[in-house]
Design an enzyme around this catalytic site. Structure first.
Site: not given
Ligand code: ADP
Length: 327
Positions: A15, A76, A107, A130-132, A134, A159, A174, A176, A190, A219, A251
């Site tokens: 992402g 990806r 990750d 990553t924006i997450d 995490d 708001r 969003m 994950r 808030g 309210n 909503r």
């Molecule tokens: P992010 O890096 O944001 O977590 P993804 O989870 O989509 O995004 O992972 C990005 C890319 O990293 C995947 O499309 C793939 O090419 C590679 N990748 C992820 N997991 C593995 C893995 N177990 N082995 C090899 N490449 C991986």
């Protein structure tokens, strides 16, 4: 002075996040400053497999620090999860004379980098993009602050309508499996309720916050729902709420990819610039298979294995503050 590493490949994967461009710029310029050639690999690991690679000059990265997204594109790439795909990637690295990789992503990207590094004994440095937010081992990730500010601006606007029409707005965020964006945004805007994966009992949370008379003086309400906190996200929460309180005017707004884009904040540009420079420095120090992070405003080296496998928890005081301040 001769450095063992003469040419570094840089890619963005998974992402996209704001300030990835600032990180690319920093890697290129820090590389050039140290006599290292930097090659841009396009579309993440796909570009490594398909040979979409070209050298980047200082001019190539001028005027990008303020732009969201990534000039190198992202993707990806399931093929990189296969030994055949990684073999092709390695062959292309050899052909291009690339000695080391700097990967900017989350990750998944780091997991791929680690596997590749082990398989072919290649130095790999990860920058947390990553924006997450995490990733364990860094206080913040590249793009997180911008995303948080985007969410804040959007919810501030909602708001106005929530108040004018006396409505309950459920805003899906969003993130994950992580509630950092949702919880921190909830404090910043808030919000009356934040529903995050790290805390369970969704129905009870809503009931307690909105249904128990706490809301006597208010309210309208803003409820932030992390997309994966409950199956079906904000729509599910809306159904629970409408069933329990048919009198509520509810909503749902889904921010979706809006929260990914935009010009990065100063914080993110500075973070990405520091991390990019530190990545080149780490390679000069012969580091391999690490993520560069920031802890207490200091640059740190974190083993990729640890960054991937350790779960980063939300701060308990933030959760408490959220509860106290939403009365
Ligand atoms: P992010 O890096 O944001 O977590 P993804 O989870 O989509 O995004 O992972 C990005 C890319 O990293 C995947 O499309 C793939 O090419 C590679 N990748 C992820 N997991 C593995 C893995 N177990 N082995 C090899 N490449 C991986």
């Amino acid at each position: 002075m001769e450095y063992a590493i003469k040419c570094v490949g840089v890619l963005t994967s998974g992402g996209d996040s704001p300030a990835m461009n600032a990180a690319i710029r920093a890697v290129v310029r820090a590389g050039i400053s140290n006599g290292i050639c930097v090659k841009g690999i396009y579309r993440g690991y796909s570009g490594l497999i398909d040979g979409e690679i070209r050298e980047l000059s200082s001019q190539d990265v001028s005027g990008i620090i303020q732009r969201g997204g990534t000039i190198l594109k992202s993707s990806r790439c399931p093929a990189f999860q296969t030994p055949e795909g990684r073999k092709q990637a390695y062959d292309n690295m050899q052909k291009e004379g690339i000695d080391a990789l700097i990967v900017i992503g989350g990750d998944g990207t780091f997991t791929g980098a680690r596997v590749f590094s082990q398989e072919y004994n290649i130095p790999v440095i990860g920058l947390p993009g990553t924006i997450d937010n995490d990733l364990w081992g860094t206080d913040v990730t590249i793009g997180y602050d911008t995303s948080l500010n985007t969410i804040m601006e959007c919810v501030d606007k909602l708001r106005d309508t929530a108040t004018s029409h006396e409505r309950v707005f459920l805003v899906e965020i969003m993130g994950r499996d992580a509630g950092f964006l949702t919880l921190n945004a909830a404090i910043a805007v808030g919000a009356e309720v934040a529903i995050i994966p790290e805390r369970t009992a969704v129905a009870e949370q809503i009931e307690e916050a909105i249904g128990q008379g706490k809301r006597k003086s208010k309210n309208s309400s803003i409820v932030l729902v992390q997309e994966h906190a409950v199956e079906g996200g904000a729509q599910t929460v809306a159904k629970i709420l409408e069933k329990a309180h048919p009198e509520y005017n509810t909503r749902v707004t889904i921010l979706g990819h809006l929260q990914r884009g935009g010009s990065p904040t100063a914080q993110d540009r500075i973070l990405a610039s520091r991390l990019g420079v530190a990545a080149i420095q780490a390679l000069l120090e012969e580091q391999r298979s690490i993520m560069i992070g920031v802890q207490n405003d200091e640059i740190v080296y974190v083993p990729l294995s640890k960054a991937i496998s350790t779960k980063k928890d939300i701060k308990a005081d933030k959760w408490t503050a959220m509860q106290i301040l939403s009365i």
